[in-house]
Write an enzyme that holds these catalytic residues in place. Sequence first.
Site, PDB file in Angstrom:
ATOM      1  N   GLU A 210      44.382  44.708  47.801  1.00 40.11           N
ATOM      2  CA  GLU A 210      44.867  42.842  47.403  1.00 40.11           C
ATOM      3  C   GLU A 210      46.541  43.034  48.230  1.00 40.11           C
ATOM      4  O   GLU A 210      46.921  42.095  48.435  1.00 40.11           O
ATOM      5  CB  GLU A 210      44.314  42.038  46.689  1.00 40.11           C
TER       6      GLU A 210
ATOM      7  N   GLY B 263      36.183  43.875  39.187  1.00 38.92           N
ATOM      8  CA  GLY B 263      37.047  42.870  39.832  1.00 38.92           C
ATOM      9  C   GLY B 263      36.069  41.479  38.353  1.00 38.92           C
ATOM     10  O   GLY B 263      36.204  41.396  37.350  1.00 38.92           O
ATOM     11  N   GLY B 264      35.842  40.958  39.326  1.00 37.68           N
ATOM     12  CA  GLY B 264      35.399  39.690  38.498  1.00 37.68           C
ATOM     13  C   GLY B 264      34.121  40.117  37.554  1.00 37.68           C
ATOM     14  O   GLY B 264      33.866  39.397  37.403  1.00 37.68           O
TER      15      GLY B 264
ATOM     16  N   ASN C 197      39.915  44.740  35.863  1.00 43.67           N
ATOM     17  CA  ASN C 197      41.142  44.420  36.635  1.00 43.67           C
ATOM     18  C   ASN C 197      41.039  42.954  36.363  1.00 43.67           C
ATOM     19  O   ASN C 197      40.067  42.551  37.732  1.00 43.67           O
ATOM     20  CB  ASN C 197      40.905  44.963  38.143  1.00 43.67           C
ATOM     21  N   TRP C 198      42.168  42.640  35.499  1.00 48.30           N
ATOM     22  CA  TRP C 198      41.625  40.703  36.090  1.00 48.30           C
ATOM     23  C   TRP C 198      41.775  40.359  36.438  1.00 48.30           C
ATOM     24  O   TRP C 198      42.107  38.614  36.728  1.00 48.30           O
ATOM     25  CB  TRP C 198      42.076  40.365  34.601  1.00 48.30           C
ATOM     26  N   LYS C 199      42.907  40.558  37.501  1.00 48.02           N
ATOM     27  CA  LYS C 199      43.335  39.946  38.528  1.00 48.02           C
ATOM     28  C   LYS C 199      44.514  38.620  38.259  1.00 48.02           C
ATOM     29  O   LYS C 199      44.510  38.656  36.655  1.00 48.02           O
ATOM     30  CB  LYS C 199      42.641  39.770  40.214  1.00 48.02           C
TER      31      LYS C 199
ATOM     32  N   SER D  80      32.591  45.368  44.034  1.00 45.13           N
ATOM     33  CA  SER D  80      30.877  45.041  43.481  1.00 45.13           C
ATOM     34  C   SER D  80      30.411  45.564  42.584  1.00 45.13           C
ATOM     35  O   SER D  80      28.840  45.654  42.853  1.00 45.13           O
ATOM     36  CB  SER D  80      30.736  43.666  45.013  1.00 45.13           C
TER      37      SER D  80
ATOM     38  N   GLU E 133      37.909  51.885  47.044  1.00 44.53           N
ATOM     39  CA  GLU E 133      37.958  50.392  46.426  1.00 44.53           C
ATOM     40  C   GLU E 133      37.851  50.087  48.370  1.00 44.53           C
ATOM     41  O   GLU E 133      38.244  50.138  48.137  1.00 44.53           O
ATOM     42  CB  GLU E 133      38.718  49.930  46.082  1.00 44.53           C
TER      43      GLU E 133
ATOM     44  N   GLY F 120      34.983  41.897  46.159  1.00 42.19           N
ATOM     45  CA  GLY F 120      34.757  40.396  45.921  1.00 42.19           C
ATOM     46  C   GLY F 120      33.652  39.783  46.652  1.00 42.19           C
ATOM     47  O   GLY F 120      33.299  38.662  46.372  1.00 42.19           O
TER      48      GLY F 120
ATOM     49  N   HIS G  85      46.491  48.409  45.899  1.00 40.18           N
ATOM     50  CA  HIS G  85      45.712  47.639  45.005  1.00 40.18           C
ATOM     51  C   HIS G  85      45.318  47.162  46.962  1.00 40.18           C
ATOM     52  O   HIS G  85      46.264  46.466  47.373  1.00 40.18           O
ATOM     53  CB  HIS G  85      45.340  46.842  44.584  1.00 40.18           C
TER      54      HIS G  85
HETATM   55  P1  PGA Z   1      35.217  43.039  42.573  1.00 43.71           P
HETATM   56  O1  PGA Z   1      36.520  43.581  42.899  1.00 43.71           O
HETATM   57  O2  PGA Z   1      34.327  44.296  41.457  1.00 43.71           O
HETATM   58  O3  PGA Z   1      35.016  41.891  42.168  1.00 43.71           O
HETATM   59  O4  PGA Z   1      34.698  43.496  43.364  1.00 43.71           O
HETATM   60  C1  PGA Z   1      36.894  44.827  41.938  1.00 43.71           C
HETATM   61  C2  PGA Z   1      39.013  45.348  43.094  1.00 43.71           C
HETATM   62  O5  PGA Z   1      38.798  44.789  43.317  1.00 43.71           O
HETATM   63  O6  PGA Z   1      39.131  46.484  41.827  1.00 43.71           O
END
Ligand code: PGA
Length: 249
Positions: free
Chosen positions: A95, A228-229, A9-11, A207, A163, A169, A93
């Site tokens: 966020e 994500g990251g 997930n590149w966000k 993470s 998640e 993150g 998600h």
């Molecule tokens: P993260 O994000 O791997 O940077 O913790 C995961 C996500 O939000 O899907």
Amino acid sequence: MAEYLIAGNWKMNGLRTELVEAEKTAAEEIADNCSVLICPPAVLLPQMTALLDGSKVRLGAQDCHPEDSGAFTGDISAPMLAESGASYVIVGHSERRLSYRESNNLVRRKMQAAWRAGLTAILCVGETETERNSGHAHAVVGQQFAECAPEDSTADKLVIAYEPVWAIGTGRSASGEEIADMHGFLREEASRHFGPGQEIPILYGGSVKGDNAAEIFSIADVNGALVGGASLRAADFIRIIRSVPVAQA
Ligand code: PGA
């Protein structure tokens, strides 16, 4: 379907100049028991579709609108994403739940929109740190799942991503016991709602990195990761892809 799904997930990251990272991932030899998915910002989907043509890497989007079309300034519908080359879409998600106050009911409508367009929905669920510390993690996650996943959910159009909000993150992944416990709970909930035959894939997210992926993939009821990251750099993402356990002959 492959036993493990590794989804990046590149966000709101990724410009055209960074498509080389997707290209490097596509060049990686991906094991038969593994599917790889990249969810870039929607504007990059058409270009990435062309770039990844012939590779095993598939494309997804990060969100969709619950309606197929209409006067919704700034939004993108599921049919548009499908036409742009997506075969998956992330919904719910944390966020979006937190920043845009998305309710379980809205997330459910987004899932139905995704399915109308032929997309597989990746439904995100997860508790906050306060909810976990007060002993409500199962109740919160169970309610999100029950209220978001429509009755006609099947393993070929639904992926669950557990998640925990406090692990996203932060560099602090959930522990093996916490992941095993929640994935086992979600597996039971899924079979209670949709029948034991529905082996709905359950991903862990929060993470996930090259140095903890192998351990996470060895946990029962973990069918992959939502990353994500660590999905932004091909070298990091490939380390995670290579951590998928070798298939038994
Ligand atoms: P993260 O994000 O791997 O940077 O913790 C995961 C996500 O939000 O899907």
